[in-house]
Design a protein around this motif. Structure first.
Motif, mmCIF file in Angstrom:
data_model
loop_
_atom_site.group_PDB
_atom_site.id
_atom_site.type_symbol
_atom_site.label_atom_id
_atom_site.label_comp_id
_atom_site.label_asym_id
_atom_site.label_seq_id
_atom_site.Cartn_x
_atom_site.Cartn_y
_atom_site.Cartn_z
ATOM 1 N N VAL A 195 51.864 24.719 39.200
ATOM 2 C CA VAL A 195 52.082 26.152 39.362
ATOM 3 C C VAL A 195 51.009 26.665 40.304
ATOM 4 N N GLN A 196 51.446 27.369 41.345
ATOM 5 C CA GLN A 196 50.519 27.963 42.303
ATOM 6 C C GLN A 196 50.491 29.470 42.079
ATOM 7 N N PRO A 197 49.446 29.982 41.404
ATOM 8 C CA PRO A 197 49.333 31.430 41.255
ATOM 9 C C PRO A 197 48.703 32.058 42.502
ATOM 10 N N PHE A 198 48.909 33.349 42.647
ATOM 11 C CA PHE A 198 48.340 34.086 43.777
ATOM 12 C C PHE A 198 47.566 35.283 43.253
ATOM 13 N N GLU A 199 46.461 35.576 43.944
ATOM 14 C CA GLU A 199 45.628 36.720 43.585
ATOM 15 C C GLU A 199 45.445 37.602 44.810
ATOM 16 N N LEU A 200 45.079 38.852 44.564
ATOM 17 C CA LEU A 200 44.813 39.765 45.669
ATOM 18 C C LEU A 200 43.339 39.681 46.040
ATOM 19 N N HIS A 201 43.077 39.536 47.318
ATOM 20 C CA HIS A 201 41.711 39.511 47.839
ATOM 21 C C HIS A 201 41.710 40.322 49.122
ATOM 22 N N ARG A 202 40.983 41.414 49.120
ATOM 23 C CA ARG A 202 40.945 42.316 50.282
ATOM 24 C C ARG A 202 42.352 42.734 50.708
ATOM 25 N N LYS A 203 43.136 43.105 49.722
ATOM 26 C CA LYS A 203 44.507 43.601 49.914
ATOM 27 C C LYS A 203 45.465 42.557 50.489
ATOM 28 N N ARG A 204 45.100 41.287 50.390
ATOM 29 C CA ARG A 204 45.979 40.211 50.860
ATOM 30 C C ARG A 204 46.147 39.192 49.743
ATOM 31 N N LEU A 205 47.346 38.605 49.683
ATOM 32 C CA LEU A 205 47.589 37.553 48.690
ATOM 33 C C LEU A 205 46.940 36.260 49.158
ATOM 34 N N ARG A 206 46.299 35.575 48.222
ATOM 35 C CA ARG A 206 45.753 34.261 48.542
ATOM 36 C C ARG A 206 45.958 33.355 47.341
ATOM 37 N N PRO A 207 46.029 32.048 47.568
ATOM 38 C CA PRO A 207 46.238 31.115 46.463
ATOM 39 C C PRO A 207 45.049 31.111 45.510
ATOM 40 N N ALA A 208 45.349 31.080 44.230
ATOM 41 C CA ALA A 208 44.331 30.886 43.201
ATOM 42 C C ALA A 208 44.375 29.398 42.807
ATOM 43 N N ARG A 209 43.673 29.019 41.784
ATOM 44 C CA ARG A 209 43.618 27.615 41.364
ATOM 45 C C ARG A 209 44.971 27.161 40.814
ATOM 46 N N GLN A 210 45.453 26.026 41.322
ATOM 47 C CA GLN A 210 46.719 25.454 40.844
ATOM 48 C C GLN A 210 46.552 24.954 39.413
ATOM 49 N N GLU A 211 47.662 25.010 38.680
ATOM 50 C CA GLU A 211 47.674 24.499 37.315
ATOM 51 C C GLU A 211 48.769 23.458 37.186
ATOM 52 N N ALA A 212 48.457 22.346 36.560
ATOM 53 C CA ALA A 212 49.441 21.284 36.342
ATOM 54 C C ALA A 212 50.383 21.657 35.209
#
Length: 84
Positions: free
Chosen positions: A9-26
């Motif tokens: 699972v690839q979650p996404f987080e907001l960083h400086r108003k842009r989506l970026r990948p967070a840590r993947q989870e198996a």
């Protein structure tokens, strides 16, 4: 030499108003990945459940497929998977 599927699972987080990948989870299975992605998307901007197929011996990536995306996912996410 065989191909092996794994699920992440690839979650996404907001960083400086842009989506970026967070840590993947198996995940243990396709249905597990879908449930985990759906639940993560309730707490984060979005998440995608992925099926990764790789050669068992060499680890060489055969394919990466988005099973389903929940919430917000970057527009170019699918393209970035194909690019390796």
């Amino acid at each position: 030499m065989g191909m092996k599927a794994s699920y992440v699972v690839q979650p996404f987080e907001l960083h400086r108003k842009r989506l970026r990948p967070a840590r993947q989870e198996a995940a243990q299975s396709e249905s597990g990945a879908l449930k985990k992605a759906e639940n993560l998307a309730k707490r984060m901007p979005g998440a995608a459940a992925l099926r990764i197929v790789a050669d068992d011996e060499t680890g060489e990536l055969e394919s990466a497929t988005i099973l389903e995306a929940f919430g917000e996912v970057p527009d170019d996410f699918a393209e970035s998977l194909q690019g390796g």
